[in-house]
Design an enzyme around this catalytic site. Structure first.
Site, PDB file in Angstrom:
ATOM      1  N   SER A 111      40.286  32.945  33.844  1.00 51.01           N
ATOM      2  CA  SER A 111      41.051  34.193  33.760  1.00 51.01           C
ATOM      3  C   SER A 111      41.595  34.347  32.341  1.00 51.01           C
ATOM      4  CB  SER A 111      42.171  34.174  34.807  1.00 51.01           C
ATOM      5  OG  SER A 111      42.731  35.466  34.949  1.00 51.01           O
ATOM      6  N   ASN A 112      42.596  35.171  32.160  1.00 49.66           N
ATOM      7  CA  ASN A 112      43.191  35.367  30.834  1.00 49.66           C
ATOM      8  C   ASN A 112      44.681  35.653  30.979  1.00 49.66           C
ATOM      9  OD1 ASN A 112      43.561  38.354  31.112  1.00 49.66           O
ATOM     10  ND2 ASN A 112      41.345  38.242  31.359  1.00 49.66           N
ATOM     11  N   ARG A 113      45.361  35.831  29.839  1.00 53.37           N
ATOM     12  CA  ARG A 113      46.826  35.903  29.847  1.00 53.37           C
ATOM     13  C   ARG A 113      47.379  37.284  30.219  1.00 53.37           C
ATOM     14  NH1 ARG A 113      48.334  34.428  24.062  1.00 53.37           N
ATOM     15  NH2 ARG A 113      50.294  35.330  24.766  1.00 53.37           N
TER      16      ARG A 113
END
Ligand code: C5P
Length: 218
Positions: free
Chosen positions: A21-23
């Site tokens: 995923s990502n931030r």
């Protein structure tokens, strides 16, 4: 007007407990959805697993993966006036989902990733009855990268933010953006809370929508 806003990250499963995923927090997309509701628009909010509470007054559609987001966007754009594509879509996903939890090993291993489908680029520009607003988060060459994405992803405008700064952008409550239009013009909105930036963006989008509707009715 009918807005479709996408927000938050996507998750691409590796096995039943792990994902890529990502931030992205979802804050920018949620602020845009909230500002659009406040301005009297109808809003469908397609959201990945965000870390903030969803705004009231929107119809929330929850997704997890980039493929789910792709399908939901294609379904909802048929009945909208503007698509605001603020979601931070994962660019890659595991080539294979491991149905059983992968065992911890001492030796290093490589995970094969394949590119996800580009959702914006998959939307046809011909006979399109809605406007498309894309986003670009850049750590370098912001203007040239954003202008390239504006064309490559068939957007009517692209909102670019510099994520190399740590006082704005991803996860932060603040942002600073430059909007690039197909006419070649650009407009900068300097650092401010995402809620303020969102109000400004909704105003700009509404004006653009009004113009395109006036053109069509002539
Ligand atoms: O290429 P990049 O990820 O920087 O592009 C950002 C824009 O493209 C955002 O509007 C994002 O929602 C959209 N995007 C997409 N499909 C992808 C990756 C990004 O529509 N697979």
């Amino acid at each position: 007007m009918r807005f479709v806003v996408t927000a938050g990250p996507t998750r691409e499963a590796i096995d039943p407990v792990r994902f890529i995923s990502n931030r992205s927090s979802g804050k920018m997309g949620y602020a845009i959805a909230e500002a659009a509701v406040a301005a009297g628009h109808e809003v469908k909010l397609i959201s990945g697993p965000a870390s903030v509470a969803p705004p009231a007054g929107t119809k929330i559609i929850s997704i997890t993966t980039s493929d789910e987001l792709h399908d939901e966007v294609h379904r909802t754009v048929r009945n909208c006036d503007v698509l605001v594509m603020c979601a931070a879509v994962s660019d890659y996903k595991p080539a294979k989902f491991q149905a059983q939890k992968m065992k911890k090993r001492k030796a290093p291993f490589a995970l094969q990733l394949i590119p996800t489908r580009d959702i914006l680029a998959s939307l046809s520009r011909e006979n399109r009855a809605y406007l498309v607003v894309g986003f670009a988060a850049e750590t370098h060459d912001l203007e040239s990268n954003a202008r390239k994405k504006l064309l490559a992803k068939n957007c009517d405008m692209i909102v670019a933010n510099d994520i190399s700064r740590n006082d704005s952008g991803m996860e932060s409550d603040d942002n600073a953006v430059t909007i690039f239009f197909r006419s070649g013009e650009s407009k900068r909105i300097s650092r401010a809370p995402k809620k303020i930036i969102a109000r400004e963006l909704v105003k700009i989008i509404s004006k653009m929508l009004q113009k395109s509707l006036t053109k069509k009715s002539r």
